[in-house]
Motif scaffolding. Structure first.
Motif, mmCIF file in Angstrom:
data_model
loop_
_atom_site.group_PDB
_atom_site.id
_atom_site.type_symbol
_atom_site.label_atom_id
_atom_site.label_comp_id
_atom_site.label_asym_id
_atom_site.label_seq_id
_atom_site.Cartn_x
_atom_site.Cartn_y
_atom_site.Cartn_z
ATOM 1 N N LEU A 4 6.596 4.313 -0.088
ATOM 2 C CA LEU A 4 6.284 4.011 -1.482
ATOM 3 C C LEU A 4 5.029 4.741 -1.954
ATOM 4 O O LEU A 4 4.081 4.944 -1.177
ATOM 5 C CB LEU A 4 6.131 2.505 -1.672
ATOM 6 C CG LEU A 4 7.471 1.755 -1.739
ATOM 7 C CD1 LEU A 4 7.282 0.279 -1.439
ATOM 8 C CD2 LEU A 4 8.128 1.957 -3.092
ATOM 9 N N LYS A 5 5.054 5.121 -3.234
ATOM 10 C CA LYS A 5 3.967 5.849 -3.868
ATOM 11 C C LYS A 5 3.454 5.047 -5.067
ATOM 12 O O LYS A 5 4.202 4.251 -5.633
ATOM 13 C CB LYS A 5 4.468 7.206 -4.360
ATOM 14 C CG LYS A 5 5.127 8.070 -3.298
ATOM 15 C CD LYS A 5 5.706 9.334 -3.919
ATOM 16 C CE LYS A 5 6.396 10.200 -2.887
ATOM 17 N NZ LYS A 5 6.972 11.435 -3.494
ATOM 18 N N PRO A 6 2.231 5.284 -5.491
ATOM 19 C CA PRO A 6 1.720 4.570 -6.675
ATOM 20 C C PRO A 6 2.613 4.761 -7.901
ATOM 21 O O PRO A 6 2.752 3.832 -8.708
ATOM 22 C CB PRO A 6 0.343 5.202 -6.881
ATOM 23 C CG PRO A 6 -0.096 5.597 -5.514
ATOM 24 C CD PRO A 6 1.161 6.063 -4.826
ATOM 25 N N VAL A 31 6.972 -4.539 -8.739
ATOM 26 C CA VAL A 31 6.569 -3.799 -7.542
ATOM 27 C C VAL A 31 5.282 -3.049 -7.879
ATOM 28 O O VAL A 31 5.232 -2.292 -8.856
ATOM 29 C CB VAL A 31 7.660 -2.798 -7.106
ATOM 30 C CG1 VAL A 31 7.144 -1.896 -6.004
ATOM 31 C CG2 VAL A 31 8.906 -3.543 -6.646
ATOM 32 N N THR A 32 4.261 -3.290 -7.088
ATOM 33 C CA THR A 32 2.975 -2.618 -7.282
ATOM 34 C C THR A 32 2.592 -1.907 -5.997
ATOM 35 O O THR A 32 2.546 -2.537 -4.932
ATOM 36 C CB THR A 32 1.874 -3.613 -7.665
ATOM 37 O OG1 THR A 32 2.262 -4.313 -8.847
ATOM 38 C CG2 THR A 32 0.568 -2.889 -7.924
ATOM 39 N N VAL A 33 2.337 -0.610 -6.117
ATOM 40 C CA VAL A 33 1.951 0.195 -4.957
ATOM 41 C C VAL A 33 0.511 0.638 -5.158
ATOM 42 O O VAL A 33 0.204 1.367 -6.109
ATOM 43 C CB VAL A 33 2.870 1.415 -4.783
ATOM 44 C CG1 VAL A 33 2.508 2.165 -3.500
ATOM 45 C CG2 VAL A 33 4.331 0.983 -4.750
ATOM 46 N N SER A 34 -0.359 0.192 -4.285
ATOM 47 C CA SER A 34 -1.774 0.527 -4.411
ATOM 48 C C SER A 34 -2.087 1.815 -3.661
ATOM 49 O O SER A 34 -1.490 2.108 -2.618
ATOM 50 C CB SER A 34 -2.633 -0.615 -3.866
ATOM 51 O OG SER A 34 -2.384 -0.793 -2.480
ATOM 52 N N SER A 35 -3.027 2.562 -4.208
ATOM 53 C CA SER A 35 -3.396 3.840 -3.575
ATOM 54 C C SER A 35 -4.521 3.659 -2.562
ATOM 55 O O SER A 35 -5.094 2.599 -2.438
ATOM 56 C CB SER A 35 -3.824 4.835 -4.653
ATOM 57 O OG SER A 35 -4.885 4.310 -5.408
ATOM 58 N N GLN A 89 0.827 -1.200 0.000
ATOM 59 C CA GLN A 89 0.000 0.000 0.000
ATOM 60 C C GLN A 89 0.864 1.254 0.000
ATOM 61 O O GLN A 89 2.048 1.217 0.390
ATOM 62 C CB GLN A 89 -0.917 0.002 1.219
ATOM 63 C CG GLN A 89 -2.006 -1.061 1.174
ATOM 64 C CD GLN A 89 -2.961 -0.965 2.338
ATOM 65 O OE1 GLN A 89 -2.609 -0.490 3.421
ATOM 66 N NE2 GLN A 89 -4.190 -1.411 2.130
ATOM 67 N N THR A 90 0.279 2.350 -0.409
ATOM 68 C CA THR A 90 0.966 3.640 -0.360
ATOM 69 C C THR A 90 1.502 3.894 1.044
ATOM 70 O O THR A 90 0.798 3.684 2.027
ATOM 71 C CB THR A 90 0.016 4.768 -0.757
ATOM 72 O OG1 THR A 90 -0.387 4.577 -2.122
ATOM 73 C CG2 THR A 90 0.691 6.123 -0.642
ATOM 74 N N GLY A 91 2.769 4.310 1.086
ATOM 75 C CA GLY A 91 3.423 4.560 2.362
ATOM 76 C C GLY A 91 4.160 3.366 2.924
ATOM 77 O O GLY A 91 4.893 3.503 3.911
#
Length: 121
Positions: free
Chosen positions: A85-87, A117-121, A13-15
């Motif tokens: 981490l950011k989207p 790497v996938t960052v969800s918002s 997740q974000t952050g």
């Protein structure tokens, strides 16, 4: 030949944080600069961070203060600690190593297979 094996990607997740690893193996006399690059959907592959054998580092402006590259020369391994981490960090992350196979050989560049790497918002 030289093989680079990456690990540590995933969904966060974000952050959140992730730690990537890349281990080099094969015919290696020495490894000069190693680094991480990333390629987002429909984008070119861009530098994220690089580190020399002596430990000098360089980062893309977009990751400064959030990502840290480190290296274990005894293990021919580099790491990428990714925090906050950011989207927009979502991408395939590739390891690169500039390897000299023997004392008389020229340097060659090698790439890993990539880790997502996938960052969800």
């Amino acid at each position: 030949q030289v093989q680079l094996v990456e690990s540590g990607g995933g969904l966060v997740q974000t952050g959140g944080s992730l730690r990537l690893s890349c281990a080099a193996s094969g015919r290696i006399f020495k490894i000069n600069t190693m680094g991480w690059y990333r390629q987002g959907p429909g984008k070119q592959r861009d530098l994220v961070a690089v580190i020399t054998s002596g430990g000098s580092t360089n980062y893309a402006d977009s990751v400064k203060g959030r990502f840290t590259i480190s290296r274990d020369n005894a293990k021919n391994t580099i790491y990428l600690q990714m925090n906050s981490l950011k989207p927009e960090d979502t991408a395939d992350y590739y390891c690169n190593a500039n390897v000299v196979a023997t004392w008389f050989a020229a340097e060659n560049a090698y790439w890993g297979q990539g880790t997502q790497v996938t960052v969800s918002s």
